[in-house]
Design a protein around this motif. Structure first.
Motif, short mmCIF file in Angstrom:
data_model
loop_
_atom_site.label_atom_id
_atom_site.label_comp_id
_atom_site.label_asym_id
_atom_site.label_seq_id
_atom_site.Cartn_x
_atom_site.Cartn_y
_atom_site.Cartn_z
N MET A 27 -56.82 -0.61 31.02
CA MET A 27 -56.50 0.40 30.02
C MET A 27 -57.68 1.34 29.77
SD MET A 27 -54.09 1.45 28.18
CE MET A 27 -53.74 2.39 26.77
N GLU A 28 -58.89 0.77 29.73
CA GLU A 28 -60.07 1.60 29.49
C GLU A 28 -60.31 2.57 30.64
OE1 GLU A 28 -63.36 -0.95 28.72
OE2 GLU A 28 -62.37 -1.94 27.06
N VAL A 29 -60.07 2.10 31.85
CA VAL A 29 -60.27 2.95 33.02
C VAL A 29 -59.31 4.14 32.97
CG1 VAL A 29 -60.08 3.04 35.54
CG2 VAL A 29 -61.13 1.06 34.45
N GLU A 30 -58.08 3.89 32.57
CA GLU A 30 -57.10 4.97 32.49
C GLU A 30 -57.51 6.01 31.46
OE1 GLU A 30 -56.27 1.73 32.54
OE2 GLU A 30 -55.08 1.55 34.36
N LEU A 31 -58.03 5.56 30.32
CA LEU A 31 -58.48 6.49 29.29
C LEU A 31 -59.65 7.33 29.78
CD1 LEU A 31 -58.17 4.32 26.06
CD2 LEU A 31 -56.69 6.19 26.79
N LEU A 32 -60.56 6.70 30.52
CA LEU A 32 -61.69 7.44 31.08
C LEU A 32 -61.21 8.48 32.08
CD1 LEU A 32 -64.35 4.63 31.60
CD2 LEU A 32 -64.51 6.56 30.04
N LEU A 33 -60.24 8.12 32.92
CA LEU A 33 -59.71 9.07 33.89
C LEU A 33 -59.01 10.24 33.20
CD1 LEU A 33 -58.33 6.70 36.67
CD2 LEU A 33 -60.27 8.26 36.83
N ILE A 34 -58.27 9.95 32.15
CA ILE A 34 -57.62 11.03 31.39
C ILE A 34 -58.67 11.95 30.79
CG2 ILE A 34 -56.24 11.53 29.34
CD1 ILE A 34 -54.65 8.91 30.04
N ALA A 35 -59.69 11.36 30.17
CA ALA A 35 -60.74 12.17 29.55
C ALA A 35 -61.46 13.01 30.60
CB ALA A 35 -61.73 11.26 28.82
N TRP A 36 -61.77 12.42 31.75
CA TRP A 36 -62.47 13.15 32.81
C TRP A 36 -61.62 14.31 33.32
CZ3 TRP A 36 -66.64 14.87 34.52
CH2 TRP A 36 -66.81 15.29 35.84
N ASN A 37 -60.32 14.09 33.45
CA ASN A 37 -59.46 15.16 33.94
C ASN A 37 -59.28 16.26 32.91
OD1 ASN A 37 -58.22 14.80 36.80
ND2 ASN A 37 -58.48 12.74 35.96
N VAL A 38 -59.37 15.94 31.65
CA VAL A 38 -59.38 16.98 30.61
C VAL A 38 -60.66 17.80 30.74
CG1 VAL A 38 -59.54 17.39 28.12
CG2 VAL A 38 -57.85 15.76 29.01
N VAL A 39 -61.77 17.13 31.01
CA VAL A 39 -63.04 17.83 31.21
C VAL A 39 -62.95 18.77 32.41
CG1 VAL A 39 -65.47 17.52 31.88
CG2 VAL A 39 -64.48 16.10 30.08
N THR A 40 -62.38 18.29 33.52
CA THR A 40 -62.29 19.15 34.71
C THR A 40 -61.34 20.32 34.48
OG1 THR A 40 -60.63 17.71 35.78
CG2 THR A 40 -62.94 17.31 36.31
N LEU A 41 -60.29 20.10 33.72
CA LEU A 41 -59.39 21.20 33.35
C LEU A 41 -60.16 22.25 32.55
CD1 LEU A 41 -56.25 22.12 33.01
CD2 LEU A 41 -56.53 21.13 30.76
N LEU A 42 -60.97 21.80 31.61
CA LEU A 42 -61.76 22.72 30.79
C LEU A 42 -62.84 23.43 31.62
CD1 LEU A 42 -62.09 20.62 27.52
CD2 LEU A 42 -60.59 22.59 27.95
N LEU A 43 -63.36 22.76 32.66
CA LEU A 43 -64.31 23.42 33.56
C LEU A 43 -63.66 24.62 34.24
CD1 LEU A 43 -66.17 20.48 35.33
CD2 LEU A 43 -67.13 22.12 33.72
N MET A 44 -62.41 24.44 34.65
CA MET A 44 -61.68 25.57 35.27
C MET A 44 -61.49 26.70 34.28
SD MET A 44 -61.25 24.94 38.45
CE MET A 44 -59.90 25.93 39.09
N LEU A 45 -61.18 26.37 33.04
CA LEU A 45 -61.04 27.40 32.00
C LEU A 45 -62.36 28.12 31.78
CD1 LEU A 45 -59.44 28.85 29.79
CD2 LEU A 45 -60.03 26.95 28.26
N MET A 46 -63.45 27.36 31.70
CA MET A 46 -64.76 27.97 31.50
C MET A 46 -65.12 28.89 32.66
SD MET A 46 -66.86 24.68 29.98
CE MET A 46 -68.38 25.30 30.60
N ASP A 47 -64.87 28.45 33.89
CA ASP A 47 -65.19 29.27 35.04
C ASP A 47 -64.34 30.54 35.07
OD1 ASP A 47 -66.78 29.61 37.46
OD2 ASP A 47 -64.90 29.35 38.54
N LYS A 48 -63.08 30.41 34.71
CA LYS A 48 -62.19 31.58 34.65
C LYS A 48 -62.71 32.59 33.63
CE LYS A 48 -58.31 33.99 35.01
NZ LYS A 48 -57.62 34.42 36.20
#
Length: 83
Positions: free
Chosen positions: A1-22
């Protein structure tokens, strides 16, 4: 369960990286390198990068992203399955 939460959080971060770069692309500011974005995708963040590409219409004309990020997503899924 903890691993899944970390993966979700990391993918939110990568989504935001794309927004920042845009946003930086629009303003002519300092950009996030393509290499860094691919590295983030490789490190289990491909879903966030892919979602950011199509949500923000960013890097969708780059063949390397259109083909590479879905391939990295498949690698991410296989890696997750084997871990």
């Amino acid at each position: 369960m903890e691993v899944e939460l970390l993966l979700i959080a990391w993918n939110v971060v990568t989504l935001l990286l794309m927004l920042m770069d845009k946003n930086q692309a629009k303003q002519g500011g300092r950009r996030i390198s393509e290499r860094a974005l691919f590295l983030c995708a490789l490190l289990f963040g491909a879903l966030g990068i892919l979602a950011g590409m199509y949500t923000f219409r960013h890097k969708t004309k780059h063949v390397s992203f259109v083909i590479g990020v879905p391939c990295l997503l498949i690698l991410n899924l296989l890696g997750y399955y084997y871990i």
